[in-house]
Write a protein that holds these residues in place. Sequence first.
Motif, mmCIF file in Angstrom:
data_model
loop_
_atom_site.group_PDB
_atom_site.id
_atom_site.type_symbol
_atom_site.label_atom_id
_atom_site.label_comp_id
_atom_site.label_asym_id
_atom_site.label_seq_id
_atom_site.Cartn_x
_atom_site.Cartn_y
_atom_site.Cartn_z
ATOM 1 N N SER A 12 23.692 20.363 20.046
ATOM 2 C CA SER A 12 24.421 21.738 20.054
ATOM 3 C C SER A 12 23.257 22.754 19.971
ATOM 4 C CB SER A 12 25.410 21.857 19.084
ATOM 5 O OG SER A 12 24.825 21.579 17.638
ATOM 6 N N GLY A 13 23.686 24.170 19.837
ATOM 7 C CA GLY A 13 22.671 24.957 19.727
ATOM 8 C C GLY A 13 22.536 25.557 21.007
ATOM 9 N N GLU A 14 21.409 26.501 21.253
ATOM 10 C CA GLU A 14 21.100 27.344 22.408
ATOM 11 C C GLU A 14 19.737 26.804 22.752
ATOM 12 O OE1 GLU A 14 21.865 31.208 22.598
ATOM 13 O OE2 GLU A 14 24.108 30.871 22.367
ATOM 14 N N SER A 15 19.273 26.963 24.085
ATOM 15 C CA SER A 15 18.073 26.622 24.492
ATOM 16 C C SER A 15 17.421 28.150 25.179
ATOM 17 C CB SER A 15 17.787 25.632 25.738
ATOM 18 O OG SER A 15 18.483 26.097 26.716
ATOM 19 N N ALA A 16 16.288 28.172 25.352
ATOM 20 C CA ALA A 16 15.685 29.437 25.931
ATOM 21 C C ALA A 16 16.532 29.666 27.282
ATOM 22 C CB ALA A 16 14.289 29.135 26.440
ATOM 23 N N TRP A 17 17.260 28.888 28.037
ATOM 24 C CA TRP A 17 17.907 29.021 29.213
ATOM 25 C C TRP A 17 19.375 29.576 28.871
ATOM 26 C CZ3 TRP A 17 14.633 29.204 32.829
ATOM 27 C CH2 TRP A 17 13.180 28.525 32.899
ATOM 28 N N ARG A 25 22.813 36.510 36.071
ATOM 29 C CA ARG A 25 21.721 36.308 37.065
ATOM 30 C C ARG A 25 20.406 36.214 36.421
ATOM 31 N NH1 ARG A 25 23.247 35.318 42.112
ATOM 32 N NH2 ARG A 25 21.610 36.292 43.048
ATOM 33 N N LEU A 26 19.613 35.577 36.912
ATOM 34 C CA LEU A 26 18.114 35.188 36.430
ATOM 35 C C LEU A 26 17.351 36.423 36.902
ATOM 36 C CD1 LEU A 26 17.672 31.317 37.460
ATOM 37 C CD2 LEU A 26 18.210 32.287 35.262
ATOM 38 N N ASP A 27 16.390 36.947 35.895
ATOM 39 C CA ASP A 27 15.576 37.769 36.630
ATOM 40 C C ASP A 27 14.415 36.985 37.085
ATOM 41 O OD1 ASP A 27 13.405 36.736 34.527
ATOM 42 O OD2 ASP A 27 14.134 38.080 32.868
ATOM 43 N N THR A 28 13.688 37.807 38.027
ATOM 44 C CA THR A 28 12.545 36.998 38.665
ATOM 45 C C THR A 28 11.616 35.974 38.145
ATOM 46 O OG1 THR A 28 12.727 38.976 40.399
ATOM 47 C CG2 THR A 28 10.887 37.328 40.635
ATOM 48 N N GLU A 29 11.186 36.575 36.984
ATOM 49 C CA GLU A 29 10.098 35.642 36.149
ATOM 50 C C GLU A 29 10.978 34.555 35.725
ATOM 51 O OE1 GLU A 29 7.539 35.906 32.030
ATOM 52 O OE2 GLU A 29 8.232 37.838 33.079
ATOM 53 N N MET A 30 12.124 34.562 35.278
ATOM 54 C CA MET A 30 12.955 33.356 34.802
ATOM 55 C C MET A 30 13.112 32.360 35.886
ATOM 56 S SD MET A 30 16.116 33.068 32.213
ATOM 57 C CE MET A 30 15.406 32.778 30.407
ATOM 58 N N ALA A 31 13.432 32.949 37.050
ATOM 59 C CA ALA A 31 13.814 32.165 38.185
ATOM 60 C C ALA A 31 12.451 31.256 38.534
ATOM 61 C CB ALA A 31 14.262 33.029 39.447
ATOM 62 N N VAL A 32 11.498 31.939 38.509
ATOM 63 C CA VAL A 32 10.190 31.322 39.042
ATOM 64 C C VAL A 32 9.898 30.242 37.987
ATOM 65 C CG1 VAL A 32 7.674 31.711 39.236
ATOM 66 C CG2 VAL A 32 9.128 33.358 40.211
ATOM 67 N N GLN A 33 9.958 30.394 36.564
ATOM 68 C CA GLN A 33 9.776 29.553 35.875
ATOM 69 C C GLN A 33 10.727 28.538 35.805
ATOM 70 O OE1 GLN A 33 9.963 31.682 32.100
ATOM 71 N NE2 GLN A 33 8.097 31.159 31.442
ATOM 72 N N SER A 76 23.693 24.412 25.332
ATOM 73 C CA SER A 76 24.590 25.457 25.715
ATOM 74 C C SER A 76 25.748 25.290 26.459
ATOM 75 C CB SER A 76 24.178 27.063 25.563
ATOM 76 O OG SER A 76 23.419 26.953 26.898
ATOM 77 N N HIS A 77 25.482 24.406 27.330
ATOM 78 C CA HIS A 77 26.391 23.994 28.627
ATOM 79 C C HIS A 77 26.472 25.336 29.471
ATOM 80 C CE1 HIS A 77 26.775 20.291 26.615
ATOM 81 N NE2 HIS A 77 27.181 20.973 25.625
ATOM 82 N N VAL A 78 25.735 26.242 29.617
ATOM 83 C CA VAL A 78 25.632 27.544 30.189
ATOM 84 C C VAL A 78 25.353 27.027 31.804
ATOM 85 C CG1 VAL A 78 24.464 29.326 30.952
ATOM 86 C CG2 VAL A 78 25.182 29.174 28.413
ATOM 87 N N GLU A 79 26.220 27.631 32.742
ATOM 88 C CA GLU A 79 25.906 27.244 34.100
ATOM 89 C C GLU A 79 24.775 28.471 34.241
ATOM 90 O OE1 GLU A 79 29.028 27.906 36.642
ATOM 91 O OE2 GLU A 79 30.081 26.093 36.187
ATOM 92 N N ILE A 80 23.538 27.524 34.756
ATOM 93 C CA ILE A 80 22.327 28.498 34.959
ATOM 94 C C ILE A 80 22.200 28.932 36.489
ATOM 95 C CG2 ILE A 80 19.867 28.543 34.977
ATOM 96 C CD1 ILE A 80 20.184 26.537 32.743
ATOM 97 N N CYS A 81 22.464 28.229 37.428
ATOM 98 C CA CYS A 81 21.956 28.322 38.696
ATOM 99 C C CYS A 81 22.919 27.256 39.802
ATOM 100 C CB CYS A 81 21.018 28.749 39.364
ATOM 101 S SG CYS A 81 19.764 27.280 39.103
#
Length: 106
Positions: A12-17, A25-33, A76-81
Amino acid sequence: MTTYTTHLPGQSGESAWASARMSARLDTEMAVQLRMVLNESFRTAKSWVDLFQALRDKGFYLQHRSGRTRLKDCHSHVEICTCRFLGYPTSELENRFGAKMPVRPV
């Protein structure tokens, strides 16, 4: 909704993502990473199982819903992309690995 869950029970908990929700929406820097972190896993996987394991080792799993394969954070089970956003559309993955993504009950 079909899901292949690769997170470990009790995590459980949260990650950086966790802040990278599809709706925000992901910002450009996060998308590239994200693409840099995951590209090798997608590029070198020889099967669905290889891909699931590689993603789990990095803290992610896939969920197929509404005709799209979505990357989710294990914590976190967040949908990222979508996988398409990462450069690996569902149809391409199905052509490489065969048939549809396997499903395992949550």
